[in-house]
Design a protein around this motif. Structure first.
Motif, PDB file in Angstrom:
ATOM      1  N   GLU A 153       3.419 -46.416 -33.202  1.00 34.52           N
ATOM      2  CA  GLU A 153       4.663 -46.829 -32.545  1.00 34.52           C
ATOM      3  C   GLU A 153       4.617 -48.332 -32.305  1.00 34.52           C
ATOM      4  OE1 GLU A 153       7.985 -46.944 -31.895  1.00 34.52           O
ATOM      5  OE2 GLU A 153       7.557 -44.783 -31.604  1.00 34.52           O
ATOM      6  N   PHE A 154       5.484 -49.059 -33.019  1.00 35.23           N
ATOM      7  CA  PHE A 154       5.448 -50.521 -32.955  1.00 35.23           C
ATOM      8  C   PHE A 154       6.750 -51.128 -32.455  1.00 35.23           C
ATOM      9  CE2 PHE A 154       2.751 -49.079 -36.514  1.00 35.23           C
ATOM     10  CZ  PHE A 154       1.522 -49.409 -35.983  1.00 35.23           C
ATOM     11  N   LYS A 155       7.673 -50.317 -31.961  1.00 33.74           N
ATOM     12  CA  LYS A 155       8.926 -50.819 -31.409  1.00 33.74           C
ATOM     13  C   LYS A 155       8.764 -51.120 -29.921  1.00 33.74           C
ATOM     14  CE  LYS A 155      11.265 -50.371 -35.232  1.00 33.74           C
ATOM     15  NZ  LYS A 155      11.779 -51.549 -35.967  1.00 33.74           N
ATOM     16  N   ASN A 156       9.390 -52.181 -29.477  1.00 38.81           N
ATOM     17  CA  ASN A 156       9.175 -52.677 -28.120  1.00 38.81           C
ATOM     18  C   ASN A 156       9.545 -51.637 -27.062  1.00 38.81           C
ATOM     19  OD1 ASN A 156       8.673 -54.378 -25.974  1.00 38.81           O
ATOM     20  ND2 ASN A 156      10.641 -55.421 -26.121  1.00 38.81           N
ATOM     21  N   THR A 164       2.595 -57.912 -28.456  1.00 33.36           N
ATOM     22  CA  THR A 164       1.915 -56.991 -29.352  1.00 33.36           C
ATOM     23  C   THR A 164       2.839 -56.537 -30.474  1.00 33.36           C
ATOM     24  OG1 THR A 164       0.590 -56.214 -27.475  1.00 33.36           O
ATOM     25  CG2 THR A 164       0.622 -54.841 -29.460  1.00 33.36           C
ATOM     26  N   CYS A 165       4.071 -56.205 -30.137  1.00 31.93           N
ATOM     27  CA  CYS A 165       5.042 -55.790 -31.163  1.00 31.93           C
ATOM     28  C   CYS A 165       5.296 -56.921 -32.152  1.00 31.93           C
ATOM     29  CB  CYS A 165       6.349 -55.358 -30.507  1.00 31.93           C
ATOM     30  SG  CYS A 165       6.206 -53.889 -29.463  1.00 31.93           S
ATOM     31  N   ASP A 166       5.401 -58.139 -31.652  1.00 30.14           N
ATOM     32  CA  ASP A 166       5.618 -59.294 -32.539  1.00 30.14           C
ATOM     33  C   ASP A 166       4.434 -59.494 -33.475  1.00 30.14           C
ATOM     34  OD1 ASP A 166       8.039 -59.712 -31.325  1.00 30.14           O
ATOM     35  OD2 ASP A 166       7.342 -61.330 -30.015  1.00 30.14           O
ATOM     36  N   ALA A 167       3.214 -59.248 -32.979  1.00 27.75           N
ATOM     37  CA  ALA A 167       2.027 -59.398 -33.822  1.00 27.75           C
ATOM     38  C   ALA A 167       2.048 -58.409 -34.977  1.00 27.75           C
ATOM     39  CB  ALA A 167       0.758 -59.217 -32.977  1.00 27.75           C
ATOM     40  N   TYR A 168       2.457 -57.182 -34.707  1.00 32.41           N
ATOM     41  CA  TYR A 168       2.538 -56.186 -35.782  1.00 32.41           C
ATOM     42  C   TYR A 168       3.693 -56.487 -36.737  1.00 32.41           C
ATOM     43  CZ  TYR A 168      -1.135 -53.116 -34.098  1.00 32.41           C
ATOM     44  OH  TYR A 168      -2.362 -52.607 -33.750  1.00 32.41           O
TER      45      TYR A 168
END
Length: 415
Positions: A42-45, A74-78
């Motif tokens: 799960e990578f959505k903010n 963290t989301c921006d990094a992914y």
């Protein structure tokens, strides 16, 4: 347009300790959030916030805004990792580098930058102090230093977030500023072609050469010095290595800024646009002998292109990126293309019409001609091109994808 103004903080020992503890806590929390995101897929903010927000606040003693920024970081990094994988910057799928990047969660350095919004950071520009949120409470009257121009820019145009950065024992704030752009020049009289290289950093179609001799000598000297110090591996050698960290990069950045400023000023003065090569992926396309690899790897063409681009946008100068294919083998006078035309690194001699010219000057004239032809045809495509899966024109800032070798153009004058 958005620019970043960097100011240096001058905290006391107590203030520096509080800032250090804050960065450590935020980055530890971000690493933990990254593990949860990787495990759950799960990578959505918003969705990731539901899974981690409460524990981030309680476990690391972060405020509400700090917790949200940590999760978003963290989301921006992914998102950045995904874009780099899609663009091929981390190797081909299945390669060792690709697997290293995808088989484990993203980890954050203990002193990685942390974003601050206006609820967490307030500026007292006249007094040259800031009030900063920390895990130990609000830290007031943290002094900073800045030039007169920086202070004026901060007072007039600062908008949005600022990043707290710790680097080489110093503290910085990178503040986002929205600078007004000049009225774009939609009818340039011509284009100023720029040929980028290692021996000559930039060569213009006017014949001006910005030689890289001094910078290249500095790079060779720095590499030799680093090798000697690493072999010694004594405490004093390690101190000298740490002191010289990024010295070469800072020097190259300063030179690139000066070249970009000069090029944009010349184009603005003469009412012309700027033509640049689209060199996306050149490091992967070119195979070199071992002695040449260090110089090619340290070639900062992308940084110079970025500097020219943003300074041109600020001045209202249009910029066009063209396909560089065969520009070094094509005669700018008759258009004859032949590999044998490039006699040496420095000289060009056409096998058809017999013209002899400086090789980089000849290449810059070809770049100018391609840009001018594209502009007259009203080309609207961008370079690097957006992903094929995305409808044309939907997102001009998308990450690049491999495309067929055709001439590309980017028109910044359209805003």
């Amino acid at each position: 347009m958005k620019l970043v103004v960097q100011v240096r903080l001058l905290p006391t020992a107590v203030q520096a300790a509080a800032l250090e503890a804050t960065l450590r806590a935020c980055n530890e929390a971000a690493t933990w959030v990254s593990g949860v995101a990787f495990e759950r897929g799960e990578f959505k903010n918003f969705a990731l916030r539901k899974l981690t927000y409460d524990q981030v606040k309680s476990r690391w003693n972060l405020g509400a805004q700090a917790a949200q920024h940590t999760i978003k970081k963290t989301c921006d990094a992914y998102a950045t990792l995904k874009a780099n994988l899609r663009a091929g910057r981390l190797g081909r799928p299945g390669s060792a580098r690709y697997r290293r990047a995808t088989q484990k969660p993203v980890a954050f350095r203990p002193f990685g930058a942390q974003p601050y919004d206006d609820r967490m950071l307030s500026w007292q520009i006249a007094g040259r102090t800031v009030s900063v949120w920390t895990t130990g409470g609000r830290m007031k009257n943290v002094a900073f230093t800045a030039s007169v121009e920086q202070l004026a820019t901060l007072a007039l145009y600062r908008r949005g977030e600022s990043d707290l950065v710790h680097r080489d024992g110093m503290w910085f704030l990178n503040a986002t500023c929205e600078i007004p752009e000049a009225e774009p020049n939609t009818e340039p009289v011509d284009f100023l072609g720029i040929d980028l290289g290692i021996v000559n950093i930039a060569t213009t179609s006017d014949g001006e050469i910005m030689a890289g001799r001094e910078l290249n000598r500095t790079r060779v000297r720095e590499r030799g010095l680093r090798t000697k110090l690493q072999k010694k591996n004594t405490p004093s050698a390690r101190r000298r290595l740490n002191k010289r960290r990024r010295k070469e990069a800072r020097r190259a950045k300063d030179i690139n800024h000066k070249i970009a400023k000069h090029v944009v000023a010349e184009a603005e003065r003469t009412g012309r646009g700027i033509a640049l090569e689209d060199l996306t992926g050149i490091r992967e396309r070119v195979r070199l002998r071992k002695p040449q690899r260090a110089a090619h790897t340290s070639w900062s063409f992308h940084q110079l292109g970025q500097f020219i681009t943003y300074k041109a946008r600020k001045a209202g100068v249009p910029v066009v990126h063209v396909d560089p294919a065969y520009t070094s083998r094509t005669c700018a006078e008759c258009g004859h293309i032949d590999r044998a035309n490039r006699v040496s690194q420095a000289w060009f001699a056409c096998r058809s019409c017999g013209v002899v010219a400086h090789a980089d000057r000849n290449g810059s004239r070809n770049i100018r001609a391609r840009a001018w032809e594209l502009w007259r045809r009203g080309a609207q495509s961008t370079a690097p091109a957006p992903p094929r899966s995305r409808p044309e024109g939907q997102d001009a800032n998308a990450e690049p994808q491999p495309v067929a070798p055709v001439v590309q153009a980017r028109r910044f004058s359209d805003g």
